[in-house]
Design an enzyme around this catalytic site. Structure first.
Site, PDB file in Angstrom:
ATOM      1  N   ALA A   1      54.114  30.459  36.606  1.00 13.45           N
ATOM      2  CA  ALA A   1      54.663  31.760  36.194  1.00 13.45           C
ATOM      3  C   ALA A   1      53.556  32.765  35.895  1.00 13.45           C
ATOM      4  CB  ALA A   1      55.550  31.583  34.962  1.00 13.45           C
TER       5      ALA A   1
ATOM      6  N   ASN B   1      51.758  39.363  30.229  1.00 10.10           N
ATOM      7  CA  ASN B   1      52.520  38.355  30.983  1.00 10.10           C
ATOM      8  C   ASN B   1      51.677  37.100  31.266  1.00 10.10           C
ATOM      9  OD1 ASN B   1      55.262  38.269  32.451  1.00 10.10           O
ATOM     10  ND2 ASN B   1      53.849  37.414  33.935  1.00 10.10           N
TER      11      ASN B   1
ATOM     12  N   SER C   1      43.002  30.823  41.515  1.00  2.70           N
ATOM     13  CA  SER C   1      42.921  31.569  42.783  1.00  2.70           C
ATOM     14  C   SER C   1      41.480  31.668  43.255  1.00  2.70           C
ATOM     15  CB  SER C   1      43.490  32.970  42.551  1.00  2.70           C
ATOM     16  OG  SER C   1      43.170  33.828  43.616  1.00  2.70           O
TER      17      SER C   1
ATOM     18  N   TYR D   1      44.177  41.297  37.255  1.00  2.64           N
ATOM     19  CA  TYR D   1      44.820  40.058  37.728  1.00  2.64           C
ATOM     20  C   TYR D   1      43.790  38.932  37.825  1.00  2.64           C
ATOM     21  CZ  TYR D   1      46.536  36.555  41.004  1.00  2.64           C
ATOM     22  OH  TYR D   1      46.848  35.356  41.606  1.00  2.64           O
TER      23      TYR D   1
ATOM     24  N   LYS E   1      43.191  35.054  35.716  1.00  2.00           N
ATOM     25  CA  LYS E   1      42.968  33.704  36.263  1.00  2.00           C
ATOM     26  C   LYS E   1      41.701  33.100  35.655  1.00  2.00           C
ATOM     27  CE  LYS E   1      46.607  33.493  38.615  1.00  2.00           C
ATOM     28  NZ  LYS E   1      47.682  32.659  38.074  1.00  2.00           N
TER      29      LYS E   1
ATOM     30  N   PHE F   1      43.607  29.344  48.197  1.00  2.00           N
ATOM     31  CA  PHE F   1      43.095  30.392  49.079  1.00  2.00           C
ATOM     32  C   PHE F   1      44.310  31.253  49.483  1.00  2.00           C
ATOM     33  CE2 PHE F   1      38.527  30.047  49.277  1.00  2.00           C
ATOM     34  CZ  PHE F   1      38.399  29.059  48.311  1.00  2.00           C
TER      35      PHE F   1
ATOM     36  N   ASN G   1      50.893  41.583  50.729  1.00  2.00           N
ATOM     37  CA  ASN G   1      50.184  40.531  51.466  1.00  2.00           C
ATOM     38  C   ASN G   1      50.456  40.640  52.966  1.00  2.00           C
ATOM     39  OD1 ASN G   1      50.976  38.833  48.609  1.00  2.00           O
ATOM     40  ND2 ASN G   1      48.857  38.912  49.269  1.00  2.00           N
ATOM     41  N   LEU G   2      49.492  40.131  53.732  1.00  2.00           N
ATOM     42  CA  LEU G   2      49.506  40.313  55.179  1.00  2.00           C
ATOM     43  C   LEU G   2      50.726  39.697  55.874  1.00  2.00           C
ATOM     44  CD1 LEU G   2      48.010  41.227  57.749  1.00  2.00           C
ATOM     45  CD2 LEU G   2      46.829  39.014  57.740  1.00  2.00           C
TER      46      LEU G   2
ATOM     47  N   GLY H   1      38.739  47.037  47.193  1.00  2.00           N
ATOM     48  CA  GLY H   1      38.696  45.744  46.495  1.00  2.00           C
ATOM     49  C   GLY H   1      38.712  44.529  47.411  1.00  2.00           C
TER      50      GLY H   1
HETATM   51  P1  NAD Z   1      55.822  34.335  42.833  1.00  2.00           P
HETATM   52  O1  NAD Z   1      55.869  35.702  42.245  1.00  2.00           O
HETATM   53  O2  NAD Z   1      56.648  34.057  44.034  1.00  2.00           O
HETATM   54  O3  NAD Z   1      56.191  33.255  41.723  1.00  2.00           O
HETATM   55  C1  NAD Z   1      55.913  33.423  40.363  1.00  2.00           C
HETATM   56  C2  NAD Z   1      57.192  33.173  39.591  1.00  2.00           C
HETATM   57  O4  NAD Z   1      56.916  33.321  38.198  1.00  2.00           O
HETATM   58  C3  NAD Z   1      58.302  34.162  39.931  1.00  2.00           C
HETATM   59  O5  NAD Z   1      59.480  33.440  40.228  1.00  2.00           O
HETATM   60  C4  NAD Z   1      58.467  34.995  38.666  1.00  2.00           C
HETATM   61  O6  NAD Z   1      59.809  35.398  38.467  1.00  2.00           O
HETATM   62  C5  NAD Z   1      57.978  34.046  37.596  1.00  2.00           C
HETATM   63  N1  NAD Z   1      57.430  34.689  36.405  1.00  2.00           N
HETATM   64  C6  NAD Z   1      56.525  35.698  36.347  1.00  2.00           C
HETATM   65  N2  NAD Z   1      56.281  36.015  35.070  1.00  2.00           N
HETATM   66  C7  NAD Z   1      57.037  35.195  34.296  1.00  2.00           C
HETATM   67  C8  NAD Z   1      57.241  35.064  32.898  1.00  2.00           C
HETATM   68  N3  NAD Z   1      56.637  35.869  32.030  1.00  2.00           N
HETATM   69  N4  NAD Z   1      58.080  34.107  32.461  1.00  2.00           N
HETATM   70  C9  NAD Z   1      58.727  33.298  33.327  1.00  2.00           C
HETATM   71  N5  NAD Z   1      58.596  33.405  34.653  1.00  2.00           N
HETATM   72  C10 NAD Z   1      57.771  34.338  35.139  1.00  2.00           C
HETATM   73  O7  NAD Z   1      54.285  34.007  43.121  1.00  2.00           O
HETATM   74  P2  NAD Z   1      53.616  32.784  43.883  1.00  2.00           P
HETATM   75  O8  NAD Z   1      53.000  33.319  45.121  1.00  2.00           O
HETATM   76  O9  NAD Z   1      54.565  31.661  43.983  1.00  2.00           O
HETATM   77  O10 NAD Z   1      52.443  32.453  42.885  1.00  2.00           O
HETATM   78  C11 NAD Z   1      52.531  31.381  41.949  1.00  2.00           C
HETATM   79  C12 NAD Z   1      51.233  31.289  41.173  1.00  2.00           C
HETATM   80  O11 NAD Z   1      50.142  31.105  42.078  1.00  2.00           O
HETATM   81  C13 NAD Z   1      50.890  32.546  40.369  1.00  2.00           C
HETATM   82  O12 NAD Z   1      50.297  32.125  39.157  1.00  2.00           O
HETATM   83  C14 NAD Z   1      49.874  33.255  41.233  1.00  2.00           C
HETATM   84  O13 NAD Z   1      49.014  34.065  40.478  1.00  2.00           O
HETATM   85  C15 NAD Z   1      49.143  32.075  41.838  1.00  2.00           C
HETATM   86  N6  NAD Z   1      48.464  32.389  43.104  1.00  2.00           N
HETATM   87  C16 NAD Z   1      49.194  32.874  44.153  1.00  2.00           C
HETATM   88  C17 NAD Z   1      48.549  33.161  45.354  1.00  2.00           C
HETATM   89  C18 NAD Z   1      49.324  33.725  46.520  1.00  2.00           C
HETATM   90  O14 NAD Z   1      48.690  34.232  47.452  1.00  2.00           O
HETATM   91  N7  NAD Z   1      50.639  33.633  46.565  1.00  2.00           N
HETATM   92  C19 NAD Z   1      47.171  32.952  45.489  1.00  2.00           C
HETATM   93  C20 NAD Z   1      46.462  32.433  44.408  1.00  2.00           C
HETATM   94  C21 NAD Z   1      47.130  32.151  43.213  1.00  2.00           C
HETATM   95  C1  UD1 Z   2      45.275  39.012  47.638  1.00  2.00           C
HETATM   96  C2  UD1 Z   2      44.460  39.213  46.420  1.00  2.00           C
HETATM   97  C3  UD1 Z   2      44.190  37.881  45.741  1.00  2.00           C
HETATM   98  C4  UD1 Z   2      45.513  37.231  45.386  1.00  2.00           C
HETATM   99  C5  UD1 Z   2      46.367  37.108  46.635  1.00  2.00           C
HETATM  100  C6  UD1 Z   2      47.756  36.658  46.261  1.00  2.00           C
HETATM  101  C7  UD1 Z   2      43.153  41.247  46.806  1.00  2.00           C
HETATM  102  C8  UD1 Z   2      41.800  41.797  46.990  1.00  2.00           C
HETATM  103  N1  UD1 Z   2      43.235  39.900  46.740  1.00  2.00           N
HETATM  104  O1  UD1 Z   2      44.504  38.205  48.537  1.00  2.00           O
HETATM  105  O2  UD1 Z   2      43.442  38.072  44.562  1.00  2.00           O
HETATM  106  O3  UD1 Z   2      45.287  35.947  44.831  1.00  2.00           O
HETATM  107  O4  UD1 Z   2      46.479  38.380  47.297  1.00  2.00           O
HETATM  108  O5  UD1 Z   2      48.550  37.681  45.810  1.00  2.00           O
HETATM  109  O6  UD1 Z   2      44.125  41.972  46.734  1.00  2.00           O
HETATM  110  N2  UD1 Z   2      45.946  43.120  55.216  1.00  2.00           N
HETATM  111  C9  UD1 Z   2      46.123  44.081  56.183  1.00  2.00           C
HETATM  112  N3  UD1 Z   2      47.290  44.802  56.175  1.00  2.00           N
HETATM  113  C10 UD1 Z   2      48.271  44.588  55.252  1.00  2.00           C
HETATM  114  C11 UD1 Z   2      48.077  43.583  54.274  1.00  2.00           C
HETATM  115  C12 UD1 Z   2      46.889  42.881  54.284  1.00  2.00           C
HETATM  116  O7  UD1 Z   2      45.256  44.301  57.033  1.00  2.00           O
HETATM  117  O8  UD1 Z   2      49.300  45.277  55.298  1.00  2.00           O
HETATM  118  C13 UD1 Z   2      44.677  42.360  55.211  1.00  2.00           C
HETATM  119  C14 UD1 Z   2      43.912  42.503  53.913  1.00  2.00           C
HETATM  120  O9  UD1 Z   2      43.121  43.669  53.907  1.00  2.00           O
HETATM  121  C15 UD1 Z   2      43.111  41.221  53.934  1.00  2.00           C
HETATM  122  C16 UD1 Z   2      44.051  40.206  54.618  1.00  2.00           C
HETATM  123  O10 UD1 Z   2      44.993  40.999  55.325  1.00  2.00           O
HETATM  124  O11 UD1 Z   2      41.980  41.380  54.709  1.00  2.00           O
HETATM  125  C17 UD1 Z   2      44.778  39.315  53.628  1.00  2.00           C
HETATM  126  O12 UD1 Z   2      45.367  40.154  52.650  1.00  2.00           O
HETATM  127  P1  UD1 Z   2      46.391  39.610  51.540  1.00  2.00           P
HETATM  128  O13 UD1 Z   2      47.465  38.842  52.196  1.00  2.00           O
HETATM  129  O14 UD1 Z   2      46.772  40.769  50.680  1.00  2.00           O
HETATM  130  O15 UD1 Z   2      45.521  38.555  50.718  1.00  2.00           O
HETATM  131  P2  UD1 Z   2      44.134  38.725  49.943  1.00  2.00           P
HETATM  132  O16 UD1 Z   2      43.694  40.124  49.875  1.00  2.00           O
HETATM  133  O17 UD1 Z   2      43.191  37.759  50.552  1.00  2.00           O
END
Ligand code: NAD
Ligand code: UD1
Length: 340
Positions: free
Chosen positions: A82, A100, A125, A150, A154, A178, A199-200, A297
């Site tokens: 969460a 949060n 992360s 953010y 972490k 990753f 995200n991409l 960033g």
């Molecule tokens: P997500 O948003 O799909 O899932 C997070 C869940 O936590 C959601 O269902 C949200 O409703 C819940 N939540 C948020 N705040 C809360 C609170 N205060 N109390 C209770 N529930 C709460 O995100 P995800 O992609 O599944 O990510 C999960 C974890 O992994 C997060 O900690 C995120 O930072 C970490 N993470 C994600 C990525 C990624 O690219 N998806 C990368 C690195 C780390």
């Molecule tokens: C991002 C966060 C990272 C976080 C993760 C999960 C940043 C700098 N990093 O990772 O900390 O853990 O999301 O939420 O924000 N891209 C495009 N067009 C788009 C979207 C993305 O070209 O519309 C590119 C981005 O510039 C990047 C790559 O796709 O080069 C991946 O992007 P993204 O999916 O957002 O992940 P991160 O940036 O790696």
């Protein structure tokens, strides 16, 4: 064995709940539904045949959190997903992220220790590495000053585990993901970003489904082979499976460091253009995209050294990029009602 999964209706959480149930664990899901939907439980139930106990609780509400632990006196471990995760939003509203992700995590740790629940797996992360000088990054690569609130949450999370492990009987594993992408093979659960995706891959699939007009590639003038950023994309089911191994390791008292930290990646880097090309190939569709400016960033390039997780956890990412993008597309097709 009962496992409490915070954020269990979210993207990575829901896939992990499925793998835990498939491995015979009892699962309690806790989520405030701020970034997910209660219907995710239907998907989990259709895949596994089990509907896990669910509590709609916010981890910043310590009293309600405590009640969940009192109601379930036999929780063995917690997997903590969460959190809020939008980097840009965290820059605009840092307090939201501190409250949060940091206050919420402090509450959780406090209630856990008070309830004698002493095993935790934490979602960290690769953002903690910033732009590393040397690639691939190992778990010993330097942690750079966080580039966003953010990222700082972490780093704080890992620090809390470090300090509490030294001072209490808490045992922990921090997993540094990753770039998780893809969806369950069934297409019954997947990533469901609320609003415009940052995200991409969700941006790509929504564009292909006609929900967004055009994908903007954030810069093609980086010092990489094709000029676009390089990331280590990993299938969410591979990530989910690593959590099952990690939690079992805590239960078995098998950890040798406290906290233990692992990179979860494939060890391969792919550029944004490679992702687009593979997506077009596996889906046999042309994607509407244009080249835009760099995004503030963004690190140029990052990918993982996965040796530690391979050797110590006995875990390895198994799915390739084709499978990641095909499952992501199958999920998008289902939720957007795309017929072919
Ligand atoms: P997500 O948003 O799909 O899932 C997070 C869940 O936590 C959601 O269902 C949200 O409703 C819940 N939540 C948020 N705040 C809360 C609170 N205060 N109390 C209770 N529930 C709460 O995100 P995800 O992609 O599944 O990510 C999960 C974890 O992994 C997060 O900690 C995120 O930072 C970490 N993470 C994600 C990525 C990624 O690219 N998806 C990368 C690195 C780390
Ligand atoms: C991002 C966060 C990272 C976080 C993760 C999960 C940043 C700098 N990093 O990772 O900390 O853990 O999301 O939420 O924000 N891209 C495009 N067009 C788009 C979207 C993305 O070209 O519309 C590119 C981005 O510039 C990047 C790559 O796709 O080069 C991946 O992007 P993204 O999916 O957002 O992940 P991160 O940036 O790696």
């Amino acid at each position: 064995m009962k496992i409490l999964v915070t954020g269990g209706t979210g993207y990575i959480g829901s896939h992990t709940v499925v793998e835990l149930l498939n491995s015979g664990f009892k699962v309690i899901v806790l989520d405030n539904l701020s970034n997910s939907n209660i219907e995710v439980l239907n998907g989990i139930e259709s895949i596994t045949g089990v509907r896990p106990e669910f509590h709609q609780v916010d981890i910043t509400d310590k009293i309600s959190l405590k009640k969940v632990f009192e109601y379930n006196g036999d929780i063995s471990s917690v997997i903590h997903f969460a959190a809020l995760k939008a980097v840009g939003e965290s820059v605009i509203d840092p307090m939201l992220y501190y409250r949060n992700n940091i206050l919420g995590f402090i509450n959780l740790l406090d209630v856990m220790i008070g309830s004698n629940v002493l095993n935790i797996v934490f979602s960290s992360s690769c953002t903690v590495y910033g732009q590393a000088e040397e690639l691939p990054v190992t778990e010993l690569s330097p942690v750079k000053e966080a580039e966003s609130p953010y990222g700082y949450t972490k780093q704080c999370g890992e620090r809390f585990l470090n300090d509490l492990s030294a001072a209490t009987k808490l045992k922990s594993i921090a997993l540094r993901y990753f770039n998780p992408i893809g969806a369950h093979d069934s297409a019954l659960i997947g990533e469901l970003p609320i609003g415009v995706p940052n995200n991409l891959v969700p941006y790509i699939t929504q564009t292909a489904a006609g929900e967004r007009e055009i994908l903007t590639v954030n810069g093609n003038d980086y010092p990489t082979p094709d000029g676009t950023n390089i990331r280590d994309y990993i299938h969410v089911v591979d990530i989910a499976k690593a959590h099952v191994i990690a939690v079992q390791r805590l239960i078995d008292n098998a950890t040798v460091e406290n906290p233990e930290i692992f990179n979860l990646g494939t060890g391969r880097g792919n550029s944004v253009m490679e992702i687009i090309n593979v997506f077009e190939k596996v889906t046999e569709r042309k994607l509407n995209y244009k080249i835009g400016p760099r995004r503030a960033g963004d690190v140029i390039s990052i990918y993982s050294d996965t040796k530690k997780a391979n050797e110590i956890l006995g875990w390895r990412a198994e799915r390739d990029l084709e499978n990641m993008l095909l499952t992501a597309w199958n999920w998008q097709k289902r939720i957007s009602n795309v017929k072919n």
